[in-house]
Design a protein around this motif. Structure first.
Motif, PDB file in Angstrom:
ATOM      1  N   MET A 316       0.811  -1.223   0.000  1.00 18.02           N
ATOM      2  CA  MET A 316       0.000   0.000   0.000  1.00 18.02           C
ATOM      3  C   MET A 316       0.843   1.271   0.000  1.00 18.02           C
ATOM      4  SD  MET A 316      -3.107  -0.914  -0.213  1.00 18.02           S
ATOM      5  CE  MET A 316      -4.684  -1.377   0.522  1.00 18.02           C
ATOM      6  N   ASP A 317       2.164   1.135   0.027  1.00 21.82           N
ATOM      7  CA  ASP A 317       3.011   2.325   0.064  1.00 21.82           C
ATOM      8  C   ASP A 317       2.974   3.058  -1.275  1.00 21.82           C
ATOM      9  OD1 ASP A 317       3.697   1.451   2.540  1.00 21.82           O
ATOM     10  OD2 ASP A 317       5.788   0.965   2.067  1.00 21.82           O
ATOM     11  N   LEU A 318       3.180   4.352  -1.211  1.00 18.80           N
ATOM     12  CA  LEU A 318       3.383   5.102  -2.442  1.00 18.80           C
ATOM     13  C   LEU A 318       4.657   4.608  -3.104  1.00 18.80           C
ATOM     14  CD1 LEU A 318       2.505   8.625  -1.087  1.00 18.80           C
ATOM     15  CD2 LEU A 318       1.494   7.635  -3.137  1.00 18.80           C
ATOM     16  N   PRO A 319       4.716   4.633  -4.423  1.00 19.79           N
ATOM     17  CA  PRO A 319       5.968   4.254  -5.072  1.00 19.79           C
ATOM     18  C   PRO A 319       7.121   5.084  -4.508  1.00 19.79           C
ATOM     19  CG  PRO A 319       4.224   4.495  -6.684  1.00 19.79           C
ATOM     20  CD  PRO A 319       3.668   4.983  -5.381  1.00 19.79           C
ATOM     21  N   ASP A 327       1.549   1.734 -10.017  1.00 16.00           N
ATOM     22  CA  ASP A 327       1.158   0.524  -9.298  1.00 16.00           C
ATOM     23  C   ASP A 327       2.378  -0.323  -8.904  1.00 16.00           C
ATOM     24  OD1 ASP A 327       1.933  -0.288 -11.799  1.00 16.00           O
ATOM     25  OD2 ASP A 327       0.230  -1.602 -12.159  1.00 16.00           O
ATOM     26  N   TYR A 330       1.528  -1.875  -5.568  1.00 13.02           N
ATOM     27  CA  TYR A 330       0.300  -2.676  -5.647  1.00 13.02           C
ATOM     28  C   TYR A 330       0.581  -4.002  -6.359  1.00 13.02           C
ATOM     29  CZ  TYR A 330      -2.598   1.569  -4.750  1.00 13.02           C
ATOM     30  OH  TYR A 330      -3.196   2.689  -4.224  1.00 13.02           O
ATOM     31  N   TYR A 359      -7.456  -5.869   3.123  1.00 16.55           N
ATOM     32  CA  TYR A 359      -7.579  -5.001   1.943  1.00 16.55           C
ATOM     33  C   TYR A 359      -6.225  -4.833   1.249  1.00 16.55           C
ATOM     34  CZ  TYR A 359     -11.017  -4.213   5.525  1.00 16.55           C
ATOM     35  OH  TYR A 359     -11.896  -4.414   6.543  1.00 16.55           O
ATOM     36  N   MET A 363      -5.934  -5.573  -2.538  1.00 19.46           N
ATOM     37  CA  MET A 363      -5.324  -4.656  -3.504  1.00 19.46           C
ATOM     38  C   MET A 363      -4.315  -5.400  -4.378  1.00 19.46           C
ATOM     39  SD  MET A 363      -5.293  -1.581  -4.666  1.00 19.46           S
ATOM     40  CE  MET A 363      -5.740  -0.231  -3.580  1.00 19.46           C
TER      41      MET A 363
ATOM     42  N   ASN B 134       2.237  12.323  -7.087  1.00 20.97           N
ATOM     43  CA  ASN B 134       1.074  11.741  -6.415  1.00 20.97           C
ATOM     44  C   ASN B 134      -0.243  12.189  -7.038  1.00 20.97           C
ATOM     45  OD1 ASN B 134       2.765  10.360  -4.772  1.00 20.97           O
ATOM     46  ND2 ASN B 134       2.558  11.731  -3.014  1.00 20.97           N
ATOM     47  N   ARG B 137      -0.901   9.457  -9.417  1.00 20.19           N
ATOM     48  CA  ARG B 137      -1.231   8.233  -8.680  1.00 20.19           C
ATOM     49  C   ARG B 137      -2.652   8.300  -8.115  1.00 20.19           C
ATOM     50  NH1 ARG B 137       4.715   8.833  -6.006  1.00 20.19           N
ATOM     51  NH2 ARG B 137       5.873   7.872  -7.720  1.00 20.19           N
ATOM     52  N   GLY B 358      -1.146   8.619   0.004  1.00 21.29           N
ATOM     53  CA  GLY B 358      -1.277   7.177  -0.223  1.00 21.29           C
ATOM     54  C   GLY B 358      -2.733   6.761  -0.219  1.00 21.29           C
ATOM     55  N   ARG B 361      -5.405   7.381  -2.993  1.00 18.91           N
ATOM     56  CA  ARG B 361      -5.453   6.482  -4.154  1.00 18.91           C
ATOM     57  C   ARG B 361      -6.453   5.347  -3.969  1.00 18.91           C
ATOM     58  NH1 ARG B 361       0.106   3.976  -4.225  1.00 18.91           N
ATOM     59  NH2 ARG B 361      -0.431   3.851  -2.026  1.00 18.91           N
ATOM     60  N   ARG B 362      -7.064   5.234  -2.808  1.00 17.36           N
ATOM     61  CA  ARG B 362      -7.966   4.105  -2.583  1.00 17.36           C
ATOM     62  C   ARG B 362      -9.096   4.471  -1.640  1.00 17.36           C
ATOM     63  NH1 ARG B 362      -2.844   2.736  -0.593  1.00 17.36           N
ATOM     64  NH2 ARG B 362      -2.680   3.025   1.642  1.00 17.36           N
ATOM     65  N   ILE B 365     -11.970   1.980  -1.138  1.00 21.05           N
ATOM     66  CA  ILE B 365     -11.919   0.920  -0.113  1.00 21.05           C
ATOM     67  C   ILE B 365     -12.359   1.480   1.232  1.00 21.05           C
ATOM     68  CG2 ILE B 365     -10.412  -0.684   1.133  1.00 21.05           C
ATOM     69  CD1 ILE B 365      -8.770  -1.004  -1.374  1.00 21.05           C
ATOM     70  N   VAL B 420     -12.656  -4.476  -3.269  1.00 23.76           N
ATOM     71  CA  VAL B 420     -11.193  -4.312  -3.249  1.00 23.76           C
ATOM     72  C   VAL B 420     -10.554  -4.899  -4.501  1.00 23.76           C
ATOM     73  CG1 VAL B 420     -10.858  -4.300  -0.749  1.00 23.76           C
ATOM     74  CG2 VAL B 420     -10.875  -6.471  -1.949  1.00 23.76           C
ATOM     75  N   TYR B 421     -11.277  -5.743  -5.194  1.00 25.22           N
ATOM     76  CA  TYR B 421     -10.693  -6.391  -6.375  1.00 25.22           C
ATOM     77  C   TYR B 421     -10.809  -5.531  -7.633  1.00 25.22           C
ATOM     78  CZ  TYR B 421     -10.866 -10.571  -3.412  1.00 25.22           C
ATOM     79  OH  TYR B 421     -10.691 -11.472  -2.387  1.00 25.22           O
ATOM     80  N   ARG B 444       4.947   2.750 -20.530  1.00 28.76           N
ATOM     81  CA  ARG B 444       6.052   2.316 -19.663  1.00 28.76           C
ATOM     82  C   ARG B 444       7.279   1.912 -20.457  1.00 28.76           C
ATOM     83  NH1 ARG B 444       3.047  -0.987 -14.768  1.00 28.76           N
ATOM     84  NH2 ARG B 444       1.541   0.672 -14.426  1.00 28.76           N
TER      85      ARG B 444
END
Lengths: 444, 484
Positions: A316-319, A327, A330, A359, A363, B134, B137, B358, B361-362, B365, B420-421, B444
């Motif tokens: 879950m950490d930021l890059p 991701d 993730y 979670y 993720m 961020n 992100r 952080g 981004r979610r 959830i 979460v999926y 990428r």
């Protein structure tokens, strides 16, 4: 005969006094051992295929006595109807400091997770964990039934303990009282360490002072001393005419490590840190487990080649780098799985945030890890890595009955836990949180 | 990392062509990136056959959403695609409004002007960093709007800014048009600084103490500030009245940048977003606001809001809280994840915020947790991260739900966003794509190539051993590194 057990009584807490009122924690005590049956449930054993409509029998010994689609229900069993519910093996958070610190900011007296000094191998989480911490009750209701709690700080922080998340005392909760020795190798670059969960005392730097031993060398020295100490003890045991060795608690505490009986837990995040830890472990012939492991996906060949397991905390950490893919973390568990690295997913949170563990795994599953592997990464795999693979992590006959019964998938945030068994005992779902909820929800 | 390499990597992230000068100073980066992007209006987009979570008007299965000129133009079945429309087949996918995060410190270069107790004169808008990675992100997590707030170091902090996350644009282009201005207040431990400056550590010099160090002092700071603001407003009102009467020889009151924003609060032109944890401090602020006749728009965090839900509701104040964070400090020890459910059931407009790049981004959830904790419906849970945030920021006529006429801030998910999926496939702001999973993947490889090229360039080489020619830029203070 009506064998349907009165569930209200089974999970009632009214008659059970709160274990501790210190700081307002509230973890109702687990119920008694007995023969319990969960039937008509969707069972996810992790060990094998899912059972659409099955039965689980929990024995008086706290172990799983039977599981399957066609299982006889013992005559004296207390029965839970699992219609519409799913049963999962309980999750393990293998990288926390639960019970060692209650309120980390501004309440220093409640923080007991790091000792003073650089070498504290003889310090044990087992003796510092508050079994009545409010974190325990609040975390177990999402399905975390056992954890590895570890000290931090210094070069050798002390010994981790693996405990069940219910019980009156730590000795009765402990699954492995002394489960691993925590090492923090000083970074070659003098940077911070302890990325295993973002907590811990500032690390020493590895920079050598002329004419002095580097911190890493001093750890090696201590381990070599422990080895010699062990040999001296062995020799004396065989031949009492030898001088009686003087007791040394520090060296004695390292004996299981140098004898390969206790794993060495290395907090390490970058590729270089992980490689340093592995090289250190191989040189000293000790058994490494990496905690944190942020960059493990970049060195999967290395990790496979050296067969080093990783308790991965960075999902879950930021890059960490500006040009990393969004991701990067993730999708890291998926990369580890694809490469065949042994790993488990941990939240890495020192305390109350461990309840996000499901979670975190979810993720990882939404970024490439299969749902089955995501589940294993928080059940079977952490158990295997910490030496409990034959006791926990799946729903199989003979394993400890740490079971979670929910109205949906265990990794989904919107699922709710309906029943919880830890060590074969039914655990009430009341917590400090539900207590406050009940107190205030109907206030006009 | 040495700063030259850092700059190059930042450049690579931004996808800027590297032909001119391989080394850019960090400061140059921002402008370079801003130049890169086209500002042309996006063409029409037809999202076909999705499950549309409107949030305010239910869930619409197998429905099309048409985005034209940055707005949601049509919602319905079998819509006709305009000429030159981009058509996205969203069969099996979910469409929801862009997530609104009512409490963020993303993309700001300075968090706290905490030296004084009242710093209403400072502005977040002055320190926007539009190149913070961020941002991208967060877009990848479906977040499109942020309320950027000053920190909580002082009782009255700085002026906030609401932004749309238009990654690649300048800070000014990201500012949300028409969002009401606001200001951050803060109560409790962060202000009394019981965790830092007021703690005496043996062997270390004690940091300067600053008034207030108690909740009593916080009340007094607010009372003093609003008393001064009221007087200041009276001075100006009187002056303007005399101007209107065309009185001669008038001297205008001296302008006061500290009190002006507070006068705007008194006039209802500026929204108060008050960081607060404990019920008693929230009540104090609400009662003070009654006395001085201003409105508290939101209680930020408000972890004990559930204890005084009726009072909050009565004041028409919103609550913007964490889904389930608790226990990390004393004032958070009575936080419960049922806070949202209790507040909502009492009629408080309630949101979930991240306060963290952080978690921004979610937030989906975090919203899903509220189904477990207190039994919110799917729509109620979704509202906490969309529509209710729009209401709290006064932008509910523009964003927060999928409705015709609203801004085309729309997110396509590959599954239900409360699972979460699920993950985000495409994020639109004003009808324009600012994140697309497939395009990201495709980019990428190009970025990896570009990075490799940049690293090969002679000026980007690490210095040769023993000195000599090599990298330009500041001298290395750390040895060459494999990574960190």
């Amino acid at each position: 005969m009506n064998r349907t057990f009165c569930l209200a009584a089974l999970f009632a807490t009214a008659a059970v006094p709160p274990l501790s009122a210190q700081l307002g924690s509230y973890n109702p005590a687990p119920g008694a051992r007995g023969v319990y049956v969960i039937r008509n449930a969707h069972i996810v054993p992790v060990a094998g295929p899912e059972i659409a409509n099955g039965t689980i029998v929990i024995g008086v010994d706290g172990k799983i006595a039977a599981v399957g689609a066609n299982v006889a229900v013992p005559a004296d069993a207390k029965i839970i109807d699992g219609t519409g519910l799913s049963v999962f093996p309980g999750m393990m958070e293998a990288g926390t400091a639960i019970g060692l610190a209650e309120i980390t900011e501004g309440a220093n007296a409640t923080v007991d997770d790091a000792e003073v000094g650089r070498f504290n191998p003889n310090v044990q989480a087992f003796f510092g964990i508050d079994p009545h911490s409010a974190h325990i009750g609040v975390s177990r209701v999402v399905g975390i039934t056992h954890v590895m709690s570890r000290p931090s700080g210094g070069l050798i922080s002390g010994q981790a303990a693996i405990i069940n998340m219910a019980g009156y005392t730590v000795p009765e909760m402990a699954l492995v009282p002394r489960a691993g020795m925590v090492f923090n190798l000083p970074s070659a670059r003098g940077g911070g360490r302890g990325q295993g969960g973002g907590f811990g005392a500032p690390a020493a730097t590895a920079a050598a002072t002329p004419g002095r031993m580097t911190p890493t060398d001093s750890i090696k020295q201590l381990l070599r001393d422990a080895e010699v100490y062990g040999k001296t003890l062995d020799a004396y045991a065989k031949d009492k005419t030898l001088p009686r060795p003087k007791s040394d608690l520090v060296l004695a505490s390292l004996l299981p490590v140098v004898r390969g009986e206790m794993p060495a837990l290395f907090n390490a995040a970058t590729s270089a840190e992980i490689k340093e830890a592995v090289a250190f472990a191989e040189e000293m012939k000790i058994k490494p487990i990496i905690i944190g492991g942020r960059d493990a996906p970049k060195i999967t060949d290395f990790l496979k080649q050296h067969d080093v397991p990783v308790l991965f905390s960075a999902t879950m950490d930021l890059p960490s780098r500006e040009d990393d893919p969004y991701d990067a973390n993730y999708s890291a568990p998926a990369k580890l799985a694809a490469a065949g690295v042994r790993f488990a997913i941990i939240s890495g949170e020192p305390n109350p945030d461990i309840r996000n563990l499901p979670y975190v795994a979810g993720m990882a599953a939404s970024f490439g890890l299969s749902k089955a592997d995501a589940l294993k990464a928080v059940t079977l795999w952490p158990a295997q890595i910490t030496g409990l693979g034959d006791k926990l992590g799946t729903i199989e006959v003979g394993k400890i009955a740490n079971l979670v019964v929910l109205n949906g998938d265990m990794l989904e945030a919107r699922s709710d836990t309906k029943y919880l068994f830890i060590d074969g005992r039914p655990v009430p779902l009341e917590t400090k949180h539900t207590q406050l909820y009940d107190t205030f929800k109907n206030r006009p | 990392m040495n700063s030259a390499l850092f700059a190059v990597l930042a450049l690579a992230t931004a996808g800027v062509a590297s032909s001119a000068t391989p080394i850019l100073r960090v400061g140059e980066n921002r402008a370079a990136q801003a130049r890169r992007l086209p500002a042309a209006a996006p063409g029409p987009v037809l999202i076909r056959n999705a499950t549309v979570l409107t949030v305010t008007k239910g869930t619409l299965p197998n429905t099309d959403v048409l985005l034209v000129n940055g707005k949601i133009a049509q919602i319905g079945k079998n819509l006709t695609a305009p000429a030159n429309a981009t058509i996205i087949d969203a069969t099996g996918k979910f469409v929801m409004p862009g997530i609104i995060d009512p409490h963020s410190h993303m993309m700001i270069d300075a968090l706290n002007e905490g030296t004084l107790s009242v710093t209403s004169m400072v502005r977040i808008r002055d320190v926007l960093n539009p190149t913070a990675p961020n941002i991208y992100r967060a877009l990848a997590g479906g977040t499109t709007t942020l309320n950027l707030l000053h920190g909580s170091a002082n009782t009255i902090g700085g002026q906030n800014t609401v932004v749309k996350l238009k990654w690649g644009r300048t800070g000014e282009e990201m500012v949300f048009p028409g969002a009401l201005p606001g200001i951050k207040f803060a109560l409790g431990e962060n202000v009394t600084r019981k965790n830092s400056a007021n703690v005496v550590v043996v062997g270390q010099p004690q940091a300067a103490r600053r008034y207030p160090t108690t909740r009593m002092g916080q009340e007094e700071v607010l009372r003093d500030a609003f008393t001064r603001a009221r007087d200041y407003k009276a001075d100006w009102d009187e002056y303007r009245a005399r101007v209107a009467k065309k009185e001669p020889n008038l001297v205008a009151p001296r302008r006061d940048l500290e009190l002006e924003p507070l006068v705007e609060v008194l006039e209802g032109k500026r929204l108060v977003h008050a960081h607060s944890y404990r019920a008693d401090e929230m009540l104090m602020l609400l009662e003070l606001s009654d006395e001085f006749k201003f409105h508290v728009q939101t209680l930020q965090h408000g972890l004990e809001g559930y204890k005084i839900a009726s009072e909050i509701a009565k004041h028409g104040t919103g609550l913007s809280t964490f889904a389930d964070m608790w226990g990390y400090k004393i004032e958070a020890y009575d936080a419960i994840p049922y806070n949202v459910a209790i507040a909502m059931r009492h009629g408080v407009v309630t949101t979930i915020n991240s306060d963290d790049d952080g978690r921004a981004r979610r937030l989906n959830i975090d919203a899903a947790k509220l189904i477990r904790y207190g039994g919110l419906t799917d729509d109620e849970a979704l509202k906490t991260i969309t529509y209710n945030g729009a209401v709290q920021l006064g932008i509910q006529d523009k964003v927060g739900s999928i409705e015709v006429g609203k801004d085309a801030d729309v997110v396509i998910w590959n599954g239900h966003p409360l699972s979460v999926y699920s993950s985000v496939e495409t994020t639109f702001i004003d009808g324009e794509i600012f994140f697309d999973k497939a395009k990201d993947k495709a980019m990428r490889e190009a970025l990896a190539l570009e990075r490799a090229e940049l690293e090969k360039a002679e000026p980007n080489q690490l210095p040769a051993r023993g000195g000599g020619p090599g990298r330009t830029g500041p001298p290395a203070t750390t040895p060459p590194q494999e990574d960190r």
